[in-house]
Design an enzyme around this catalytic site. Structure first.
Site, PDB file in Angstrom:
ATOM      1  N   TRP A 150      -5.200   7.793   6.482  1.00  0.00           N
ATOM      2  CA  TRP A 150      -5.382   9.252   6.474  1.00  0.00           C
ATOM      3  C   TRP A 150      -4.088   9.981   6.792  1.00  0.00           C
ATOM      4  O   TRP A 150      -3.764  10.993   6.160  1.00  0.00           O
ATOM      5  CB  TRP A 150      -6.491   9.671   7.452  1.00  0.00           C
ATOM      6  CG  TRP A 150      -7.829   9.141   7.047  1.00  0.00           C
ATOM      7  CD1 TRP A 150      -8.607   8.262   7.742  1.00  0.00           C
ATOM      8  CD2 TRP A 150      -8.544   9.420   5.826  1.00  0.00           C
ATOM      9  NE1 TRP A 150      -9.751   7.987   7.039  1.00  0.00           N
ATOM     10  CE2 TRP A 150      -9.736   8.677   5.868  1.00  0.00           C
ATOM     11  CE3 TRP A 150      -8.281  10.208   4.704  1.00  0.00           C
ATOM     12  CZ2 TRP A 150     -10.679   8.698   4.829  1.00  0.00           C
ATOM     13  CZ3 TRP A 150      -9.207  10.239   3.672  1.00  0.00           C
ATOM     14  CH2 TRP A 150     -10.390   9.496   3.734  1.00  0.00           C
ATOM     15  N   ASP A 174      -5.102  15.718  13.344  1.00  0.00           N
ATOM     16  CA  ASP A 174      -6.327  15.444  12.596  1.00  0.00           C
ATOM     17  C   ASP A 174      -7.274  14.744  13.572  1.00  0.00           C
ATOM     18  O   ASP A 174      -7.002  13.624  14.005  1.00  0.00           O
ATOM     19  CB  ASP A 174      -5.990  14.548  11.400  1.00  0.00           C
ATOM     20  CG  ASP A 174      -7.230  14.103  10.613  1.00  0.00           C
ATOM     21  OD1 ASP A 174      -8.360  14.387  11.038  1.00  0.00           O
ATOM     22  OD2 ASP A 174      -7.035  13.455   9.550  1.00  0.00           O
ATOM     23  N   LYS A 217     -18.153  13.238  10.630  1.00  0.00           N
ATOM     24  CA  LYS A 217     -18.123  12.026  11.443  1.00  0.00           C
ATOM     25  C   LYS A 217     -18.957  12.206  12.717  1.00  0.00           C
ATOM     26  O   LYS A 217     -19.751  11.365  13.055  1.00  0.00           O
ATOM     27  CB  LYS A 217     -16.685  11.649  11.808  1.00  0.00           C
ATOM     28  CG  LYS A 217     -15.711  11.623  10.621  1.00  0.00           C
ATOM     29  CD  LYS A 217     -15.757  10.321   9.839  1.00  0.00           C
ATOM     30  CE  LYS A 217     -15.188  10.412   8.436  1.00  0.00           C
ATOM     31  NZ  LYS A 217     -13.793  10.755   8.316  1.00  0.00           N
TER      32      LYS A 217
HETATM   33  C1  LIG Z   1     -12.773  10.856   7.073  1.00  0.00           C
HETATM   34  C2  LIG Z   1     -11.402  11.270   7.466  1.00  0.00           C
HETATM   35  C3  LIG Z   1     -10.619  12.121   6.669  1.00  0.00           C
HETATM   36  C4  LIG Z   1     -11.077  12.611   5.329  1.00  0.00           C
HETATM   37  O1  LIG Z   1     -11.969  13.645   5.482  1.00  0.00           O
HETATM   38  P1  LIG Z   1     -12.559  14.454   4.232  1.00  0.00           P
HETATM   39  O2  LIG Z   1     -13.333  15.508   4.945  1.00  0.00           O
HETATM   40  O3  LIG Z   1     -13.398  13.493   3.448  1.00  0.00           O
HETATM   41  O4  LIG Z   1     -11.420  14.999   3.440  1.00  0.00           O
HETATM   42  C5  LIG Z   1      -9.379  12.496   7.141  1.00  0.00           C
HETATM   43  N1  LIG Z   1      -8.906  12.064   8.309  1.00  0.00           N
HETATM   44  C6  LIG Z   1      -9.617  11.228   9.101  1.00  0.00           C
HETATM   45  C7  LIG Z   1      -9.048  10.767  10.403  1.00  0.00           C
HETATM   46  C8  LIG Z   1     -10.891  10.812   8.703  1.00  0.00           C
HETATM   47  O5  LIG Z   1     -11.597   9.980   9.482  1.00  0.00           O
END
Ligand SMILES: *Cc1c(COP(=O)(O)O)cnc(C)c1O
Length: 353
Positions: A99, A163, A187
């Site tokens: 990511w 993030d 999540k």
């Molecule tokens: C799942 C995830 C993403 C991607 O998220 P989307 O909402 O599908 O774009 C980005 N960063 C992390 C750490 C993730 O776990």
């Protein structure tokens, strides 16, 4: 039979949040109409978004001078919006896996990017020094795929962007250390379709270029995330999850339980001669617990998956890019589910010795 839901995302949410959403889809807030069919400008929905933002701030102890934004597009869109809104010249990206590598790729469209990474993604880079002349440092606090996680709030002496898709609300954080925190809500918070952003207002408006209205955080700040139609249903569910967190003792209580669950499972991974962990111990994630079969048992991998599936374990196959197993232990996953997985690992050990 009860399923034990270890999916990495979309993933387990509190049953109360799901049930309240089902009810609202039938009759939203006594309107006699479905949540899916009510104007986002109605006073009933206005109350929902305001309460969600207020609870978001309360539970994370967000200080004055920060805004909470609800957007669409997922964390993946934020990979571009962050540099578009923030980068004047140069940013540092700590690359800790899939990511953050994607975030880094987008940032390169907007300026110079210094990449910091370890030779592999099974530990986090330490002792990072950042040049003062850096617009911001970007980190991924929990690496959902590799199973590493920062266990403290970092400070590099320049604005910090994180993030937190997969560990928001899992532990207390010191918001004042961050310029921007963002994530996909699917999540630990809500169904897919909602993206959250926590932004320190003073970091905005400092770039020279023009920013299209919908890509400019300031639009969401000034319009309370209602410049256009927001993702109404996931915002409603997010509010129910936030209420559930509050009822269950807040983020500190989530952290305590998450630590207990993770310690139990890591202890079994370390004890059981069939399995081994993949991540440096000090960087082990509390949210995504990754493990593999020991070398001499590698050919039992498919057997274990089938055995676990028969015991109602769902979603423990590792991400396709790393293989092995991954048990995601988000807030709503009960300790009983972790204990059931441990029992499954122990039974499998008996069968194979
Ligand atoms: C799942 C995830 C993403 C991607 O998220 P989307 O909402 O599908 O774009 C980005 N960063 C992390 C750490 C993730 O776990």
């Amino acid at each position: 039979m009860k399923k034990h839901n270890f999916y990495a995302g979309p993933s387990i949410l509190p049953q109360e949040a799901i049930d309240a959403t089902i009810e609202a889809l039938k009759d939203f807030s006594g309107t006699g109409l479905s949540l899916a069919s009510v104007s986002h400008r109605s006073k009933e929905f206005d109350a929902v978004i305001n309460e969600a933002i207020a609870l978001f701030k309360e539970l994370l102890n967000i200080p004055q001078g920060y805004s909470v934004l609800f957007m669409g597009g997922g964390a993946s869109t934020q990979f571009a919006l962050v540099p578009f809104n923030l980068m004047k010249k140069r940013a540092v990206y700590v690359n800790t896996g899939t990511w953050s590598a994607k975030a880094l790729k987008e940032a390169k469209l907007f300026g110079d990017v210094v990449e910091i990474k370890n030779p592999d993604f099974f530990s986090l880079p330490k002792g990072i020094e950042v040049h003062k002349d850096t617009d911001y440092v970007h980190i991924t606090t929990n690496n959902t795929i590799y199973g590493t996680e920062y266990h403290e709030d970092m400070d590099f002496g320049v604005p910090l962007v994180a993030d937190m898709s997969s560990d928001i609300f899992s532990r207390p954080i010191d918001i004042s250390k961050y310029a921007i925190i963002y994530g996909g809500a699917q999540k630990n918070l809500a169904p897919a379709g909602l993206t959250f952003v926590i932004v320190k207002d003073e970091v905005l408006g400092q770039v020279d270029h023009k920013i299209p209205t919908m890509l400019d955080y300031r639009t969401f700040v000034t319009k309370n995330s209602m410049f256009n139609t927001p993702p109404v249903i996931p915002i409603f569910t997010a509010l129910q999850t936030l209420k559930w967190i509050k009822t269950n003792g807040g983020v500190a209580a989530m952290y305590k339980l998450n630590t207990e669950k993770a310690n139990l499972l890591y202890a079994e991974i370390d004890r059981n001669p069939l399995f081994k962990g993949t991540v440096a111990k000090e960087d082990r994630s509390l949210m995504n617990i990754c493990f593999v079969m020991e070398e001499q048992y590698k050919d039992l991998e498919a057997d274990f998956l089938a055995f676990a599936t028969a015991q109602q374990m769902v979603g423990i196959k590792g991400h396709r890019s790393v293989g092995g197993f991954r048990a995601s232990t988000y807030n709503a996953l009960s300790k009983e589910s972790v204990e059931a997985l441990i029992a499954t690992m122990q039974e499998f050990e008996k069968k194979n010795s």
